[in-house]
Design an enzyme around this catalytic site. Structure first.
Site, PDB file in Angstrom:
ATOM      1  N   HIS A   1      15.140   6.769  -0.007  1.00  8.50           N
ATOM      2  CA  HIS A   1      14.619   6.674   1.362  1.00  8.50           C
ATOM      3  C   HIS A   1      15.090   5.428   2.104  1.00  8.50           C
ATOM      4  O   HIS A   1      14.528   5.058   3.125  1.00  8.50           O
ATOM      5  CB  HIS A   1      13.093   6.751   1.341  1.00  8.50           C
ATOM      6  CG  HIS A   1      12.581   8.060   0.812  1.00  8.50           C
ATOM      7  ND1 HIS A   1      11.409   8.179   0.094  1.00  8.50           N
ATOM      8  CD2 HIS A   1      13.102   9.306   0.891  1.00  8.50           C
ATOM      9  CE1 HIS A   1      11.233   9.445  -0.239  1.00  8.50           C
ATOM     10  NE2 HIS A   1      12.242  10.144   0.225  1.00  8.50           N
TER      11      HIS A   1
ATOM     12  N   SER B   1       3.384  10.792  -7.123  1.00 12.37           N
ATOM     13  CA  SER B   1       2.622  12.038  -7.146  1.00 12.37           C
ATOM     14  C   SER B   1       3.536  13.247  -7.203  1.00 12.37           C
ATOM     15  O   SER B   1       3.072  14.379  -7.376  1.00 12.37           O
ATOM     16  CB  SER B   1       1.741  12.134  -5.899  1.00 12.37           C
ATOM     17  OG  SER B   1       2.551  12.149  -4.724  1.00 12.37           O
TER      18      SER B   1
ATOM     19  N   PRO C   1       0.823  -1.215   0.000  1.00 11.80           N
ATOM     20  CA  PRO C   1       0.000   0.000   0.000  1.00 11.80           C
ATOM     21  C   PRO C   1       0.852   1.258   0.000  1.00 11.80           C
ATOM     22  O   PRO C   1       1.972   1.269   0.512  1.00 11.80           O
ATOM     23  CB  PRO C   1      -0.804  -0.125   1.298  1.00 11.80           C
ATOM     24  CG  PRO C   1       0.035  -0.994   2.182  1.00 11.80           C
ATOM     25  CD  PRO C   1       0.723  -1.958   1.270  1.00 11.80           C
ATOM     26  N   ASP C   2       0.307   2.327  -0.586  1.00  9.05           N
ATOM     27  CA  ASP C   2       1.009   3.600  -0.534  1.00  9.05           C
ATOM     28  C   ASP C   2       0.551   4.384   0.693  1.00  9.05           C
ATOM     29  O   ASP C   2      -0.133   3.860   1.560  1.00  9.05           O
ATOM     30  CB  ASP C   2       0.797   4.390  -1.821  1.00  9.05           C
ATOM     31  CG  ASP C   2      -0.669   4.786  -2.016  1.00  9.05           C
ATOM     32  OD1 ASP C   2      -1.489   4.541  -1.116  1.00  9.05           O
ATOM     33  OD2 ASP C   2      -0.989   5.342  -3.082  1.00  9.05           O
ATOM     34  N   PHE C   3       0.925   5.649   0.740  1.00 12.51           N
ATOM     35  CA  PHE C   3       0.588   6.463   1.907  1.00 12.51           C
ATOM     36  C   PHE C   3      -0.576   7.418   1.641  1.00 12.51           C
ATOM     37  O   PHE C   3      -1.367   7.681   2.518  1.00 12.51           O
ATOM     38  CB  PHE C   3       1.810   7.284   2.337  1.00 12.51           C
ATOM     39  CG  PHE C   3       2.794   6.508   3.168  1.00 12.51           C
ATOM     40  CD1 PHE C   3       3.041   6.829   4.487  1.00 12.51           C
ATOM     41  CD2 PHE C   3       3.479   5.433   2.635  1.00 12.51           C
ATOM     42  CE1 PHE C   3       3.936   6.116   5.255  1.00 12.51           C
ATOM     43  CE2 PHE C   3       4.385   4.705   3.387  1.00 12.51           C
ATOM     44  CZ  PHE C   3       4.608   5.056   4.702  1.00 12.51           C
ATOM     45  N   ARG C   4      -0.659   7.948   0.419  1.00  9.80           N
ATOM     46  CA  ARG C   4      -1.516   9.104   0.192  1.00  9.80           C
ATOM     47  C   ARG C   4      -2.818   8.836  -0.548  1.00  9.80           C
ATOM     48  O   ARG C   4      -3.640   9.722  -0.654  1.00  9.80           O
ATOM     49  CB  ARG C   4      -0.721  10.186  -0.551  1.00  9.80           C
ATOM     50  CG  ARG C   4       0.354  10.792   0.321  1.00  9.80           C
ATOM     51  CD  ARG C   4       1.251  11.747  -0.437  1.00  9.80           C
ATOM     52  NE  ARG C   4       2.111  12.443   0.493  1.00  9.80           N
ATOM     53  CZ  ARG C   4       3.182  11.921   1.061  1.00  9.80           C
ATOM     54  NH1 ARG C   4       3.535  10.686   0.772  1.00  9.80           N
ATOM     55  NH2 ARG C   4       3.901  12.607   1.930  1.00  9.80           N
TER      56      ARG C   4
ATOM     57  N   ASN D   1      11.016   4.168  -2.948  1.00  7.47           N
ATOM     58  CA  ASN D   1      10.515   3.006  -2.215  1.00  7.47           C
ATOM     59  C   ASN D   1      11.622   2.340  -1.407  1.00  7.47           C
ATOM     60  O   ASN D   1      12.798   2.431  -1.736  1.00  7.47           O
ATOM     61  CB  ASN D   1       9.883   2.014  -3.183  1.00  7.47           C
ATOM     62  CG  ASN D   1       8.705   2.627  -3.924  1.00  7.47           C
ATOM     63  OD1 ASN D   1       8.001   3.478  -3.386  1.00  7.47           O
ATOM     64  ND2 ASN D   1       8.494   2.205  -5.159  1.00  7.47           N
TER      65      ASN D   1
ATOM     66  N   CYS E   1      23.112  -1.603  14.070  1.00  4.39           N
ATOM     67  CA  CYS E   1      23.135  -1.265  15.494  1.00  4.39           C
ATOM     68  C   CYS E   1      23.592   0.176  15.649  1.00  4.39           C
ATOM     69  O   CYS E   1      24.632   0.563  15.112  1.00  4.39           O
ATOM     70  CB  CYS E   1      24.065  -2.207  16.251  1.00  4.39           C
ATOM     71  SG  CYS E   1      24.326  -1.715  17.983  1.00  4.39           S
TER      72      CYS E   1
ATOM     73  N   ASP F   1      11.381  -1.070  -0.454  1.00  2.00           N
ATOM     74  CA  ASP F   1      11.023  -2.491  -0.420  1.00  2.00           C
ATOM     75  C   ASP F   1      11.997  -3.418  -1.124  1.00  2.00           C
ATOM     76  O   ASP F   1      11.831  -4.637  -1.092  1.00  2.00           O
ATOM     77  CB  ASP F   1       9.631  -2.700  -1.010  1.00  2.00           C
ATOM     78  CG  ASP F   1       9.459  -1.984  -2.352  1.00  2.00           C
ATOM     79  OD1 ASP F   1      10.334  -2.143  -3.241  1.00  2.00           O
ATOM     80  OD2 ASP F   1       8.456  -1.258  -2.512  1.00  2.00           O
TER      81      ASP F   1
END
Length: 245
Positions: free
Chosen positions: A120, A190, A32-35, A103, A128, A105
């Site tokens: 990101h 976007s 799923p995305d965020f927006r 992304n 650690c 992932d």
């Protein structure tokens, strides 16, 4: 000319291609995305998701951070989709300089891409904070509570949280690719997340291609604008014929 055919011809006639992608590339793999309407930002939590995945929240509420992170940020069963596979093919054919992704992932690498800048970070890199020891993602997925290193330090995902800066080396390489690119394909984003979205201003080439399901602030600058599934569009453009021919 049909837009897919136009994209195919542009790819065929150019070798310095860069792809800049966002969450829409991964949603087709079930992440799923965020927006969007069904995104994480529209769901109800004790704290807003954008607060939970912030630098300050990580340090002030580590248990709550990891509860959310394990449930909503890691998708170990996700597989590369047609977009990831098409881009990996273009790299193998010597067409693609690299992928710049927002992304975390790791799906581009799973598909076979070697030249990937992860603006990101990645859920597959963890370290650690005390001794710097590297840990696989299982150090988080197969534990509960706040994951700890053998030295007693806290294990932190190598992802860029809100309030944190992007990695300078990653930005540098991304800018180098963008400056070299003849073609920039922007897909599944976007273009609302900064400073990542601002990097595309370094592109100085002649073919700006934008593939997305919804409008973006860059639509009026695109030489070719395609509304639709990034996976289906790239699959049709790349795999109907051998691009290098």
């Amino acid at each position: 000319m049909d837009k897919i055919k136009q994209l195919r011809e542009t790819i065929k006639n150019n070798n310095q291609i860069v792809f800049f992608g966002g969450a829409g590339v991964s949603t087709e793999s079930g992440i799923p995305d965020f927006r969007s309407a069904d995104g994480l930002y529209r769901q109800e939590y004790r704290y807003p998701p954008e607060q939970i995945i912030s630098h300050s929240f990580f340090y002030s509420h580590p248990s709550e951070f990891y509860e959310f992170y394990r449930a909503k940020m890691i998708f170990p069963d996700a597989k590369p989709n047609k977009a990831h596979l098409a881009l990996a093919k273009l790299e193998q054919e010597g067409k693609l300089l690299g992928v710049i992704t927002q992304n975390i992932d790791g799906l581009h690498q799973m598909a076979g891409s070697k030249h990937v800048m992860e603006l990101h970070g990645s859920v597959y890199r963890n370290y650690c904070q005390k001794c710097g020891k590297f840990y696989e993602v299982t150090a988080i997925t197969q534990t509960r509570g706040v994951p700890k290193c053998s030295c007693g330090g806290t294990i932190k995902p190598d992802v860029v949280l809100y309030e944190e800066s992007l990695d300078e080396a990653t930005i540098y390489q991304s800018v180098q690719w963008l400056r070299q690119a003849e073609v920039l394909i922007i897909g599944g984003t976007s273009l609302a997340v900064y400073p990542a979205a601002g990097l595309i201003n370094y592109y100085q080439g002649n073919h700006l291609i934008l593939i997305n399901k919804s409008p973006t602030p860059m639509d009026d600058r695109a030489d070719l604008l395609i509304e639709g599934s990034i996976g289906e569009v790239l699959d049709q453009a790349v795999n109907i014929e051998t691009i290098a021919d």
